[in-house]
Design a protein around this motif. Sequence first.
Motif, PDB file in Angstrom:
ATOM      1  N   ALA A  98      -7.939  -6.819  -5.653  1.00 25.10           N
ATOM      2  CA  ALA A  98      -7.392  -7.396  -6.890  1.00 25.10           C
ATOM      3  C   ALA A  98      -7.977  -7.558  -7.894  1.00 25.10           C
ATOM      4  N   ALA A  99      -7.188  -7.477  -9.013  1.00 19.91           N
ATOM      5  CA  ALA A  99      -7.979  -7.707 -10.282  1.00 19.91           C
ATOM      6  C   ALA A  99      -8.562  -8.915 -10.294  1.00 19.91           C
ATOM      7  N   MET A 148     -14.893  -0.997 -18.787  1.00 19.90           N
ATOM      8  CA  MET A 148     -14.936  -0.447 -17.343  1.00 19.90           C
ATOM      9  C   MET A 148     -14.591  -1.208 -16.293  1.00 19.90           C
ATOM     10  N   PRO A 149     -14.099  -0.916 -15.404  1.00 19.07           N
ATOM     11  CA  PRO A 149     -13.431  -1.620 -14.120  1.00 19.07           C
ATOM     12  C   PRO A 149     -14.632  -1.580 -13.002  1.00 19.07           C
ATOM     13  N   ILE A 150     -14.718  -2.708 -12.260  1.00 22.12           N
ATOM     14  CA  ILE A 150     -15.545  -2.837 -11.165  1.00 22.12           C
ATOM     15  C   ILE A 150     -14.763  -2.178  -9.787  1.00 22.12           C
ATOM     16  N   TYR A 151     -15.492  -1.398  -9.010  1.00 19.26           N
ATOM     17  CA  TYR A 151     -14.924  -0.891  -7.935  1.00 19.26           C
ATOM     18  C   TYR A 151     -15.704  -1.453  -7.088  1.00 19.26           C
ATOM     19  N   GLU A 152     -15.028  -1.782  -5.782  1.00 15.87           N
ATOM     20  CA  GLU A 152     -15.615  -2.289  -4.469  1.00 15.87           C
ATOM     21  C   GLU A 152     -15.620  -1.255  -3.631  1.00 15.87           C
ATOM     22  N   TYR A 153     -16.755  -0.858  -2.668  1.00 20.56           N
ATOM     23  CA  TYR A 153     -17.068   0.024  -1.758  1.00 20.56           C
ATOM     24  C   TYR A 153     -17.241  -0.457  -0.455  1.00 20.56           C
ATOM     25  N   ALA A 154     -16.850   0.025   0.759  1.00 16.37           N
ATOM     26  CA  ALA A 154     -17.552  -0.527   1.916  1.00 16.37           C
ATOM     27  C   ALA A 154     -18.125   0.875   2.836  1.00 16.37           C
ATOM     28  N   CYS A 155     -19.268   0.461   3.460  1.00 14.83           N
ATOM     29  CA  CYS A 155     -19.605   1.473   4.361  1.00 14.83           C
ATOM     30  C   CYS A 155     -19.265   1.413   5.526  1.00 14.83           C
ATOM     31  N   SER A 156     -18.789   2.632   6.292  1.00 19.83           N
ATOM     32  CA  SER A 156     -18.218   2.653   7.534  1.00 19.83           C
ATOM     33  C   SER A 156     -19.286   2.796   8.540  1.00 19.83           C
ATOM     34  N   ALA A 157     -20.388   3.202   7.973  1.00 25.77           N
ATOM     35  CA  ALA A 157     -21.344   3.196   9.134  1.00 25.77           C
ATOM     36  C   ALA A 157     -22.187   1.772   9.386  1.00 25.77           C
ATOM     37  N   CYS A 158     -22.617   1.331   8.222  1.00 29.49           N
ATOM     38  CA  CYS A 158     -23.439  -0.151   8.507  1.00 29.49           C
ATOM     39  C   CYS A 158     -22.616  -1.296   7.975  1.00 29.49           C
ATOM     40  N   GLU A 159     -21.317  -1.219   7.670  1.00 29.67           N
ATOM     41  CA  GLU A 159     -20.289  -2.140   7.242  1.00 29.67           C
ATOM     42  C   GLU A 159     -20.607  -3.067   5.983  1.00 29.67           C
ATOM     43  N   ALA A 160     -21.529  -2.477   5.271  1.00 30.81           N
ATOM     44  CA  ALA A 160     -22.091  -3.179   3.947  1.00 30.81           C
ATOM     45  C   ALA A 160     -21.219  -3.062   2.880  1.00 30.81           C
TER      46      ALA A 160
END
Length: 83
Positions: A43-44, A1-13
């Motif tokens: 990137a991978a 399973m791949p690892i996805y990155e997320y960013a919060c547009s409210a708190c920038e975490a």
Amino acid sequence: MPIYEYACSACEATHEALQKISDEPLTLCPKCGKETLLKKVSAAGFRLKGGGWYETDFKKSGQKNLAGDSSSSASSGSSSGGD
């Protein structure tokens, strides 16, 4: 399973999540609790390097394209891209 990155547009975490490709993207920020989480493009986490199937398979007459081989750069311009 791949690892996805997320960013919060409210708190920038930033947040990483191990998910199936078929899973819906996450929207709830684990830090601030708002529905403002966005999936990032990244990137991978690995690089194919060294001798292996991707360098040695499907070559004609035992030819290898190895890094640092001066003959491989001269012959690379003569191949046709219409395979």
